[in-house]
Design a protein around this motif. Structure first.
Motif, PDB file in Angstrom:
ATOM      1  N   VAL A 142     -52.170 -33.675 -30.714  1.00 12.27           N
ATOM      2  CA  VAL A 142     -51.852 -35.100 -30.633  1.00 12.27           C
ATOM      3  C   VAL A 142     -50.559 -35.345 -31.399  1.00 12.27           C
ATOM      4  N   TYR A 280     -51.573 -34.937 -26.156  1.00  9.16           N
ATOM      5  CA  TYR A 280     -51.853 -36.366 -26.219  1.00  9.16           C
ATOM      6  C   TYR A 280     -50.833 -37.023 -27.147  1.00  9.16           C
ATOM      7  N   CYS A 282     -50.445 -40.470 -29.747  1.00  8.76           N
ATOM      8  CA  CYS A 282     -51.094 -41.612 -30.409  1.00  8.76           C
ATOM      9  C   CYS A 282     -50.047 -42.287 -31.286  1.00  8.76           C
ATOM     10  N   ARG A 312     -53.516 -40.570 -21.678  1.00  9.69           N
ATOM     11  CA  ARG A 312     -53.170 -39.678 -22.784  1.00  9.69           C
ATOM     12  C   ARG A 312     -52.135 -40.257 -23.745  1.00  9.69           C
ATOM     13  N   VAL A 314     -51.866 -43.072 -26.065  1.00  6.84           N
ATOM     14  CA  VAL A 314     -52.764 -44.057 -26.664  1.00  6.84           C
ATOM     15  C   VAL A 314     -51.988 -44.885 -27.681  1.00  6.84           C
ATOM     16  N   LYS A 322     -55.344 -44.930 -36.847  1.00  6.55           N
ATOM     17  CA  LYS A 322     -55.482 -44.048 -35.697  1.00  6.55           C
ATOM     18  C   LYS A 322     -56.767 -43.248 -35.832  1.00  6.55           C
ATOM     19  N   LEU A 324     -59.115 -39.969 -33.709  1.00 13.39           N
ATOM     20  CA  LEU A 324     -59.266 -39.040 -32.590  1.00 13.39           C
ATOM     21  C   LEU A 324     -60.304 -39.532 -31.600  1.00 13.39           C
ATOM     22  N   VAL A 327     -58.367 -41.497 -29.244  1.00 16.30           N
ATOM     23  CA  VAL A 327     -57.567 -40.647 -28.365  1.00 16.30           C
ATOM     24  C   VAL A 327     -58.441 -40.030 -27.273  1.00 16.30           C
TER      25      VAL A 327
END
Length: 732
Positions: A142, A280, A282, A312, A314, A322, A324, A327
């Protein structure tokens, strides 16, 4: 476990497969199947290489709910067919219960000759996705965007930063700090002028050469996102891209600086089309902005395909942490199989922070030399950490969990399994608590980790943020911290280690010298000396603060000298010692005589190797640099010492490197060592002894006469090149 089972009936859809007995794993808190009926909804997809129990234990450890065994069964019974199908094709029978799935895993039995199953609970949808990733030996990664991979500015943000910096310059009395801030201001003004040209004329002047826009099509996305044509200018050599979030509104124009070495990291993630990580994003930025920034980073959509983009990328609301779980909101991945690359840790939920690899903030205006101060660029270090995390995870999976799963039978208990693999420990043990310069070499990583763990010191987190985080209608706004708070977040370690790294690469000796001050000031003062020349000074309420300021000022003053030296040999910027290669699946870099970093993506995964004995220690490099300086002083003009590789030799069944040192074709020294640099050091020391012994210059004359028959030799390594000493700045 009691042998008194609960009699139940197994159904697959509406078909009755047979009678079984259910043995709860725990006497308490076990809810039997409703109406004593086990209704199988479907069979899971077959696994290519991983046993179902290994998959389930990885994502849901010790989740055994019960054991199920047929009361009796013939070879032709439906229950036997189900058992054999699951056992041979590595499938499970799935029973849906609310937000969970109960997976019936076919297990061999030491005693009974009837179908036997373990029943384990997993979150709905998680098993199939994680099984596919484990089969592919792939994890999730991420990325944050702003200050981690890019720095973006609008005209408004440029104006705000220029105004704040101008006020600081007006209020500053220290000429050294004024000089540094003026250089930063100049960089802002130059990029602002580029953006102005782009906004007003759809073209820019780059080195006097006009460059016009190129229209790039942005494909349509699901959910009503129609295709767009964006006017783009890419200045490849400067890692600059100019784009427009809303192509119809010029005020939404953005100048984006991409972090160096992003292509190296990107090529590792999908080397030869094989995904090592599912990617991903974020971010706390606004969605349209985030989508465009990622498109600039991944224009070919190799990391995230267009169909997956909206899921993907986010975007987290400002003020929220944040996570996971945000995500992977569709439970398509398990957090234990993921790692994060971000410049801040505290923005993540507490439970996810162990999975965050923190990189120094990207600061191309404030400290452009910081990206070049290390032998390995920041994102290459992140690439190596990702490689190490992935290698460590699957090493644990293969050598510990999987070997144990193969041995288990129906009669065993879930407690007989080892702990499930988890990548958080690998991230924590990489370079969470060590400065960037120490994360470039395995031999330097190990001691630093031991010191950090014994001292229980928490790293100071960089929290520079200058991200475009809100965009509505015709206005693009910038959410940023005040420039005044920058020093507080950067930390003393970053400046000092960056300065020491520059000195190491260039062969300079750096010293910090305390200076007496008037006690009435209640301040400390520190000078930075490089080869006895004063380069920078700093003052503060504590020695640490004074040392940090002295290092910061010295970095600014060294910029021109270091960049001039770096431009004379590109290996300083892209390879440090010019010898980057992957040291095994653990991802640490070690010195070899081969291959630039660009070859990293061309190779298949090497076997995992966590050993660090082959890594060159920093003190060996320092000694070698010092000896080479002495040798150079004793050589005549035009002469230089060259190392000739004699290959590996066998000493007591261990491979040793052998090098001989030559001057104008004459061999003056030989050295054997466990590493290349150690062997060179010994050869150089022997050469120095011979040169010192020849006081009457007879040896020098002999060497000079031997030039009539020189032998071709490779250019000397970077460690032999002595850059000019930095000039003392007039401001000092």
């Amino acid at each position: 476990m009691t042998r008194v089972g609960i009699k139940s009936v197994v159904y697959h859809g509406d078909s009755c497969l047979g009678d079984v007995e259910v043995f709860p794993a725990k006497a308490k808190n076990f809810q039997p199947f409703p109406n004593k009926e086990i209704r199988i909804d479907r069979l899971s997809p077959p696994s290519e290489r991983c046993l179902p129990l290994a998959v389930i234990h990885t994502i849901s450890p010790f989740s055994l709910k019960c054991k199920i065994q047929a009361k009796s069964a013939t070879e032709q019974s439906p229950l036997t067919h189900l058992y054999l199908s699951c056992f041979q094709e590595l499938k499970t029978a799935v029973v849906s219960v609310g937000n969970e799935e109960l997976h019936l895993i076919a297990m061999p039995s030491k005693v009974e000759k009837v179908p036997s199953f373990w029943c384990c609970a997993v979150q709905a949808g998680l098993y199939a996705s994680c099984m596919a990733m484990l089969n592919l030996r792939c994890l999730a990664i991420v990325f944050d965007l702003d200050e981690t991979l890019i720095v973006a500015n609008t005209m408004k943000s440029f104006e705000d930063k220029i105004e704040v910096l101008s006020r600081r310059i007006d209020d500053e009395d220290d000429p050294v700090r004024v000089s540094g801030m003026s250089a930063e201001l100049k960089r802002y003004l130059e990029d602002k002028e580029l953006l102005r040209q782009y906004i007003e004329g759809d073209s820019v002047l780059d080195g006097g050469k006009p460059i016009t826009i190129q229209n790039e099509e942005v494909p349509a996305l699901p959910g009503g996102h129609s295709s767009l044509i964006r006017p783009i200018i890419r200045l490849q050599e400067r890692n600059i891209v100019l784009t427009r979030i809303n192509p119809e509104i010029r005020d939404t124009s953005v100048l984006v600086r991409l972090r160096p070495a992003w292509d190296d990291l990107k090529s590792y993630l999908t080397a030869k089309g094989r995904k090592r990580f599912e990617v991903y994003v974020c971010t706390m930025a606004e969605r349209d902005y985030a989508l465009e920034m990622w498109r600039l980073l991944d224009p070919e959509a190799n990391l995230i395909c267009s169909k997956q983009l909206l899921d993907r990328v986010v975007c987290v609301k400002s003020g929220h942490r944040k996570s996971l779980l945000q995500v992977f909101q569709d439970r398509i991945f398990h957090p234990k199989m993921a790692m994060v690359i971000d410049d801040r840790m505290k923005v993540w939920d507490d439970k996810d922070q162990l999975r965050v690899h923190v990189v120094p903030p990207f600061a191309p205006y404030y400290a452009p030399q910081a990206e070049m101060a290390n032998a390995v660029p920041v994102l290459c270090v992140a690439r190596n950490v990702a490689c190490n995390v992935r290698g460590g995870f699957f090493k644990e999976f293969d050598e510990n969990l999987y070997q144990r799963v193969v041995e288990l039978c129906y009669e065993n208990e879930m407690a007989d399994l080892p702990q499930a693999p988890d990548d958080s420990g690998a991230i924590l043990n990489n370079n969470r608590d060590i400065p960037l310069s120490e994360a470039t070499n395995g031999a330097e990583v190990e001691p630093s980790l031991k010191i950090a763990s014994s001292g229980n010191q928490q790293p100071e987190q960089h929290q520079l943020q200058s991200s475009i985080s809100s965009f509505s209608g015709d206005e693009l706004t910038v959410n940023q911290e005040s420039t005044d708070s920058r020093d507080m977040h950067t930390g003393a370690t970053s400046y000092i280690t960056a300065l020491q790294e520059i000195a190491r690469i260039c062969g300079w000796k750096v010293e910090f010298k305390s200076v007496m001050r008037n006690h009435k000031d209640l301040q400390f003062s520190v000078e930075v000396l490089i080869s006895t020349q004063k380069i920078g000074v700093g003052s503060g309420r504590t020695r640490k603060e004074a040392k940090m300021q002295a290092a910061e000022n010295s970095l600014r003053n060294l910029e021109d000298d270091y960049l001039a030296f770096a431009s004379s040999d590109r290996r300083v910027v892209y390879g440090g010692l010019g010898k980057l290669s992957l040291g095994g699946e653990n991802g640490f870099l070690k010195d070899t005589d081969v291959a630039p970093a660009s070859e990293f993506s061309e190779k298949e995964d090497p076997p995992f190797n966590s050993k660090t004995e082959d890594f060159v220690e920093l003190d060996v490099l320092n000694k070698l640099s010092a000896v080479l300086s002495c040798v150079k002083e004793l050589c005549m003009e035009g002469q230089s010492l060259v190392f000739q590789d004699q290959g590996l030799v066998s000493t007591m069944s261990k491979g040793h490197y052998c090098f001989q040192a030559e001057i104008d074709g004459k061999i003056l020294g030989k050295g054997v060592g466990l590493s290349i640099e150690e062997a060179k050091l010994k050869a150089a020391e022997e050469t120095l002894k011979i040169l010192k012994a020849s006081g009457d210059l007879s040896t020098q004359k002999h060497l000079h006469s031997s030039r009539s028959r020189p032998t071709p030799s490779p250019s000397p390594p970077l460690s032999q090149q002595q850059p000019p000493l930095p000039n003392e700045k007039t401001s000092l």
